[in-house]
Design a protein around this motif. Structure first.
Motif, PDB file in Angstrom:
ATOM      1  N   UNK A 203       0.269  58.275  -8.199  1.00 60.89           N
ATOM      2  CA  UNK A 203       1.788  58.475  -8.912  1.00 60.89           C
ATOM      3  C   UNK A 203       2.460  57.542  -7.383  1.00 60.89           C
ATOM      4  N   UNK A 204       3.058  56.234  -7.726  1.00 68.76           N
ATOM      5  CA  UNK A 204       3.954  55.702  -6.708  1.00 68.76           C
ATOM      6  C   UNK A 204       5.796  55.749  -7.681  1.00 68.76           C
ATOM      7  N   UNK A 205       6.863  55.237  -7.024  1.00 70.32           N
ATOM      8  CA  UNK A 205       8.334  55.496  -7.161  1.00 70.32           C
ATOM      9  C   UNK A 205       8.344  53.955  -8.694  1.00 70.32           C
ATOM     10  N   UNK A 206       7.528  53.163  -7.871  1.00 70.02           N
ATOM     11  CA  UNK A 206       8.136  52.334  -8.962  1.00 70.02           C
ATOM     12  C   UNK A 206       6.867  50.836  -8.348  1.00 70.02           C
ATOM     13  N   UNK A 207       7.300  50.091  -9.623  1.00 69.69           N
ATOM     14  CA  UNK A 207       5.969  48.508  -9.373  1.00 69.69           C
ATOM     15  C   UNK A 207       6.693  47.420  -8.587  1.00 69.69           C
ATOM     16  N   UNK A 208       6.577  47.297  -6.865  1.00 72.93           N
ATOM     17  CA  UNK A 208       7.454  46.102  -6.747  1.00 72.93           C
ATOM     18  C   UNK A 208       6.330  44.680  -6.704  1.00 72.93           C
ATOM     19  N   UNK A 209       6.949  43.683  -6.521  1.00 72.72           N
ATOM     20  CA  UNK A 209       6.366  42.191  -6.544  1.00 72.72           C
ATOM     21  C   UNK A 209       6.152  42.330  -4.954  1.00 72.72           C
ATOM     22  N   UNK A 210       5.849  41.205  -4.280  1.00 72.06           N
ATOM     23  CA  UNK A 210       4.864  40.537  -2.617  1.00 72.06           C
ATOM     24  C   UNK A 210       6.516  40.332  -2.815  1.00 72.06           C
ATOM     25  N   UNK A 211       7.217  39.763  -3.276  1.00 73.26           N
ATOM     26  CA  UNK A 211       8.561  39.239  -2.237  1.00 73.26           C
ATOM     27  C   UNK A 211       9.416  40.704  -1.784  1.00 73.26           C
ATOM     28  N   UNK A 212       9.224  41.481  -2.755  1.00 69.62           N
ATOM     29  CA  UNK A 212      10.598  42.892  -2.757  1.00 69.62           C
ATOM     30  C   UNK A 212       9.366  43.563  -1.409  1.00 69.62           C
ATOM     31  N   UNK A 213       8.553  44.128  -1.922  1.00 70.92           N
ATOM     32  CA  UNK A 213       7.832  44.207  -0.188  1.00 70.92           C
ATOM     33  C   UNK A 213       7.878  43.746   0.927  1.00 70.92           C
ATOM     34  N   UNK A 214       7.867  42.567   1.126  1.00 73.42           N
ATOM     35  CA  UNK A 214       8.191  41.490   2.276  1.00 73.42           C
ATOM     36  C   UNK A 214       9.525  41.888   2.371  1.00 73.42           C
ATOM     37  N   UNK A 215      10.931  41.378   2.173  1.00 73.57           N
ATOM     38  CA  UNK A 215      12.645  41.996   1.712  1.00 73.57           C
ATOM     39  C   UNK A 215      12.490  43.440   2.164  1.00 73.57           C
ATOM     40  N   UNK A 216      11.512  44.336   2.118  1.00 73.32           N
ATOM     41  CA  UNK A 216      11.539  45.963   2.828  1.00 73.32           C
ATOM     42  C   UNK A 216      10.991  45.710   3.609  1.00 73.32           C
ATOM     43  N   UNK A 217      10.223  44.857   4.634  1.00 71.75           N
ATOM     44  CA  UNK A 217       9.606  45.326   5.538  1.00 71.75           C
ATOM     45  C   UNK A 217      10.243  44.922   6.374  1.00 71.75           C
ATOM     46  N   UNK A 218      10.713  43.361   5.917  1.00 70.37           N
ATOM     47  CA  UNK A 218      11.613  42.615   7.263  1.00 70.37           C
ATOM     48  C   UNK A 218      13.721  43.551   7.504  1.00 70.37           C
ATOM     49  N   UNK A 219      13.422  43.835   6.409  1.00 74.03           N
ATOM     50  CA  UNK A 219      15.632  45.155   6.427  1.00 74.03           C
ATOM     51  C   UNK A 219      14.470  46.528   7.215  1.00 74.03           C
ATOM     52  N   UNK A 220      13.649  47.141   6.454  1.00 72.92           N
ATOM     53  CA  UNK A 220      13.212  47.566   7.884  1.00 72.92           C
ATOM     54  C   UNK A 220      12.763  47.568   8.713  1.00 72.92           C
ATOM     55  N   UNK A 221      12.214  45.973   9.818  1.00 78.47           N
ATOM     56  CA  UNK A 221      12.154  45.924  10.800  1.00 78.47           C
ATOM     57  C   UNK A 221      13.216  45.682  11.679  1.00 78.47           C
ATOM     58  N   UNK A 222      14.189  44.753  11.366  1.00 82.59           N
ATOM     59  CA  UNK A 222      15.592  44.907  11.603  1.00 82.59           C
ATOM     60  C   UNK A 222      16.303  46.428  12.105  1.00 82.59           C
ATOM     61  N   UNK A 223      16.313  47.192  10.918  1.00 76.09           N
ATOM     62  CA  UNK A 223      16.992  48.178  11.087  1.00 76.09           C
ATOM     63  C   UNK A 223      16.385  48.965  12.611  1.00 76.09           C
ATOM     64  N   UNK A 224      15.149  49.056  12.791  1.00 74.15           N
ATOM     65  CA  UNK A 224      13.984  49.468  13.879  1.00 74.15           C
ATOM     66  C   UNK A 224      14.545  48.835  15.173  1.00 74.15           C
ATOM     67  N   UNK A 225      14.610  47.506  15.205  1.00 79.09           N
ATOM     68  CA  UNK A 225      15.302  47.141  16.088  1.00 79.09           C
ATOM     69  C   UNK A 225      16.296  47.398  16.626  1.00 79.09           C
ATOM     70  N   UNK A 226      16.977  47.779  15.469  1.00 81.29           N
ATOM     71  CA  UNK A 226      18.998  47.758  16.493  1.00 81.29           C
ATOM     72  C   UNK A 226      18.529  49.354  16.669  1.00 81.29           C
ATOM     73  N   UNK A 227      18.085  50.542  15.691  1.00 74.23           N
ATOM     74  CA  UNK A 227      17.634  51.781  16.014  1.00 74.23           C
ATOM     75  C   UNK A 227      17.370  51.677  17.935  1.00 74.23           C
ATOM     76  N   UNK A 228      16.202  50.933  18.810  1.00 70.89           N
ATOM     77  CA  UNK A 228      15.470  50.526  19.382  1.00 70.89           C
ATOM     78  C   UNK A 228      17.029  50.631  20.365  1.00 70.89           C
ATOM     79  N   UNK A 229      18.092  50.033  20.318  1.00 66.90           N
ATOM     80  CA  UNK A 229      18.748  49.688  20.753  1.00 66.90           C
ATOM     81  C   UNK A 229      19.982  50.463  21.294  1.00 66.90           C
ATOM     82  N   UNK A 230      19.828  51.639  20.736  1.00 72.76           N
ATOM     83  CA  UNK A 230      20.935  52.522  20.182  1.00 72.76           C
ATOM     84  C   UNK A 230      20.697  53.723  19.323  1.00 72.76           C
ATOM     85  N   UNK A 231      20.396  54.629  20.072  1.00 75.12           N
ATOM     86  CA  UNK A 231      19.579  55.258  18.984  1.00 75.12           C
ATOM     87  C   UNK A 231      20.438  56.319  17.984  1.00 75.12           C
TER      88      UNK A 231
END
Length: 255
Positions: free
Chosen positions: A128-156
């Motif tokens: 059971x998974x939340x929803x079916x994602x396309x490859x583009x949608x998966x890549x967008x989530x990876x990029x957004x998560x990476x950006x947020x983690x980078x900001x978190x590293x600068x300010x906890x």
């Protein structure tokens, strides 16, 4: 270690020798019991072999010591043809039940279980998974998560200041249970996915807002409401009121 069949065969050879020496069936049984103990043939079997040896040609030797082929149920209870038919039935319908296979082949449920086991099948639930994602949608989530983690590293404390939201359709339907989704699969077969979001007869729009501590607001849009700027403004007002109740963090005057 000798099998029971091997022990019986040895005793038959001894019986043949003692019969040729003129011993009676009772005497032969007693002598066997002294040697083999609890593994001794019962007296009725000893008498049967004595009669067989006396009524046959002892020159045949080995032929007297083994059981002759006889009619009856075959030793191999799972014919290859049933294996083939079972495999075909499962490939046609991965959700087929043991009872249905048993009825189709006109064999017992126990034999059907053996067939399925010999074919290497086991029934597993869909993942059971939340929803079916396309490859583009998966890549967008990876990029957004990476950006947020980078900001978190600068300010906890960065992630603690974020309130985010999303919209989803809440569908009116009776979901398929995990048990009903079970299918026959081999151990190395890919596991089927079962999506929580599926088409349904009815649905309602829900807007969900949350922060790092959890859900802040779930706003269900009334049926028949037009989705426009006024509807979104009303939802944001509800969010602002809810944040004031749930946190001591200053709320911006402009939302």
């Amino acid at each position: 270690m000798a099998t029971h069949a091997d022990v019986c065969k040895k005793q038959r050879a001894v019986i043949e020798v003692l019969v040729l020496e003129g011993e009676s069936a009772a005497a032969i049984h007693n002598r066997l019991k002294n040697v083999y103990g609890d593994n001794t043939l019962d007296v009725s079997n000893v008498r049967r072999w004595v009669r067989r040896i006396k009524g046959s040609d002892s020159a045949k030797g080995e032929a007297l010591l083994v059981d002759q082929p006889r009619s009856g149920r075959p030793a191999h209870a799972v014919p290859d043809i049933n294996l083939k038919h079972t495999d075909e039935l499962i490939k046609q319908n991965r959700k087929i039940r043991i009872t249905e296979i048993s009825e189709a082949l006109d064999i017992s449920r126990g034999s059907t279980d053996t067939l399925v086991s010999n074919l290497g099948y086991s029934k597993v639930c869909a993942k059971c998974v939340p929803r079916q994602l396309t490859d583009t949608m998966k890549q967008q989530r990876v990029e957004a998560s990476t950006e947020l983690l980078s900001m978190h590293a600068e300010d906890e404390t960065f992630l603690q200041r974020i309130t985010t939201g999303d919209e989803t359709w809440v569908h009116h339907y009776e979901p398929e249970s995990k048990r009903r989704s079970m299918e026959w699969r081999h151990a190395d077969s890919p596991r089927k996915k079962k999506f929580k979001s599926q088409p349904s007869a009815g649905k309602v729009m829900a807007t969900v807002f949350w922060d790092y501590q959890g859900v802040i607001l779930i706003d269900f849009m009334a049926k028949g409401t037009t989705i426009n700027s006024e509807a979104y403004i009303e939802t944001l007002r509800k969010l602002k009121t809810r944040i004031k109740r749930c946190t001591t963090t200053p709320v911006p005057t402009q939302v």
